[in-house]
Scaffold this motif. Structure first.
Motif: not given
Length: 444
Positions: A113-136
């Motif tokens: 019942n906290n879609i906003t919280g999921l969005m923020v957390a999902g944003f953070c996880v994918n930020f570092f996923g993208a970060f690692q992807d660029v370097a790789t």
């Protein structure tokens, strides 16, 4: 005399197996957050009655960080701890951020019942996923010879698909069994183990393993490193503004809308339209994805090597159009699991193979002087297209039936084919070679 017979340690630059294994494992790590964020959680939300618009918005927000990659890539091209390699320090940092963000993902309060919280957390996880992807990606362009690029991309993308599928399957099981928080936190353990790869495998012989160990800067790394921002940005603009590069950017954005729509569509369509549970979706989609990932990994790269990147991209796009049209015309047979399984499998094989070909083509267009930034620009536009496509699904579903929606989706690869007709990869490469000569004359 004995010292002359000592073999150098296996590194990314001098051992093909080390390259294939290392980059495959790092891409496996990229698949884990995607499987959780883009499939497991949306299916879980769909099963619990969340609307297509809510789910599509969650996916599109989580995808946004992948569009920030172009901001990070020039920093990686300009700055690094060269004694540890050009990109390896950044890979380690990105993987560490991915571990921490996954742990934070698991403490979102009342996630259903906290879609906003999921969005923020999902944003953070994918930020570092993208970060690692660029370097790789930057490290892969530096380390993988041209003749290995298609096969390496096949292995890398195939293992990413496998990582996505396994994390979806295991993540869904854990969410349903032990709850969201513990399930997501448990996934962080796997991500943590993968950081051992960039920590213990060097780019080139003689470099430092860690900042406090012995080693020195490789002359090859030093020569490739951009000395100032003006040179880096001028070089990037010089190669990107070439006609083939511009057209390829447009084509990548268009076809990525297809990927984004279908990614968001599968968990919603199967759960809410066909009546599947999130468990049945995860089992079917994971199995299909693993098989298609292996098929793409073994065959996709080989076909690109044998027949050419652009030719195979067009062939895959045509087959995707045909498969989507056939599935839309079989609307009365959607209740048959064989029909749905078959479509998911066929699309999965074509998606993996097409992605391998697109990645190999993007690498082929890159100028190594600014390779990380240029390749990341292509991937940034791709991820922007995926985010746009996911967002469009919620809007389009409000006006069209599922059958009509599939027919609309089939137009996207057709438009991509038209755009690619005007590209000339050979002419682009000849131009890039002339850039290299110019670069040598004023940078040394």
């Amino acid at each position: 005399m004995k010292s002359q017979n000592i073999k150098p340690h296996k590194t990314l630059s001098n051992n093909v197996i080390t390259r294939y294994v290392s980059f495959s494992i790092l891409y496996l790590a990229q698949g884990i957050p995607e499987g959780i964020t883009f499939y497991a959680i949306p299916a879980w939300l769909a099963m619990n009655g969340k609307s297509p618009a809510e789910i599509a918005t969650f996916i599109s927000i989580a995808l946004i960080p992948w569009s920030f990659k172009i901001v990070v890539a020039p920093l990686m091209d300009r700055y690094t701890f060269l004694s540890m390699g050009r990109k390896r320090p950044w890979v380690i940092l990105g993987q560490l951020g991915l571990i921490l963000s996954f742990l934070a993902y698991g403490i979102v309060p009342d996630p259903l019942n906290n879609i906003t919280g999921l969005m923020v957390a999902g944003f953070c996880v994918n930020f570092f996923g993208a970060f690692q992807d660029v370097a790789t990606d930057g490290m892969a362009i530096d380390m993988v010879p041209v003749k290995e690029q298609a096969r390496a991309n096949g292995l890398m993308w195939g293992t990413k698909i496998i990582g996505t599928s396994l994390s979806l399957l295991v993540g869904t099981f854990l969410i349903n069994t032990i709850g969201f928080s513990l399930a997501i936190s448990s996934v962080a353990i796997t991500v943590a183990l993968i950081i051992l790869v960039p920590i213990f495998i060097k780019e080139r012989p003689g470099e430092k393993l860690l900042p406090w160990t012995k080693g020195k800067i490789s002359s090859e790394s030093l020569n490739k490193q951009s000395r100032n921002w003006k040179q880096l940005l001028n070089n990037l603009l010089k190669v990107v503004k070439q006609p083939t590069s511009m057209l390829f950017l447009i084509a990548v954005f268009v076809v990525s809308n297809l990927f984004g729509v279908v990614d968001a569509l599968f968990p919603i369509f199967t759960v809410q339209e066909l009546g599947w549970t999130n468990t049945s979706f995860s089992q079917v989609f994971s199995t299909v994805n693993i098989i298609s990932g292996i098929v793409g990994m073994l065959i996709g790269g080989y076909l690109v090597d044998k027949h050419g990147k652009l030719k195979m991209i067009n062939h895959y796009l045509i087959l995707i159009i045909i498969s989507i049209l056939i599935f839309s015309f079989l609307v009365n047979s959607w209740s048959s699991k064989i029909v749905v399984y078959g479509f998911m499998f066929l699309y999965g094989c074509l998606y993996v193979s097409l992605t391998i070909a697109i990645f190999a083509a993007a690498m082929h267009l890159c100028w190594k002087t600014v390779a990380a930034s240029q390749f990341t620009l292509y991937m940034t536009i791709s991820n922007l297209g995926r985010s746009t496509g996911a967002a469009l699904l919620g809007m389009l579903k409000s006006y069209f039936s599922w059958e009509a929606l599939f027919l609309l989706i089939a137009l996207i690869p057709l438009l991509t084919i038209v755009i690619l007709k005007f590209t000339n990869f050979k002419k682009h490469q000849e131009k890039v070679k002339s850039f290299k000569n110019i670069n040598i004359s004023y940078s040394d």
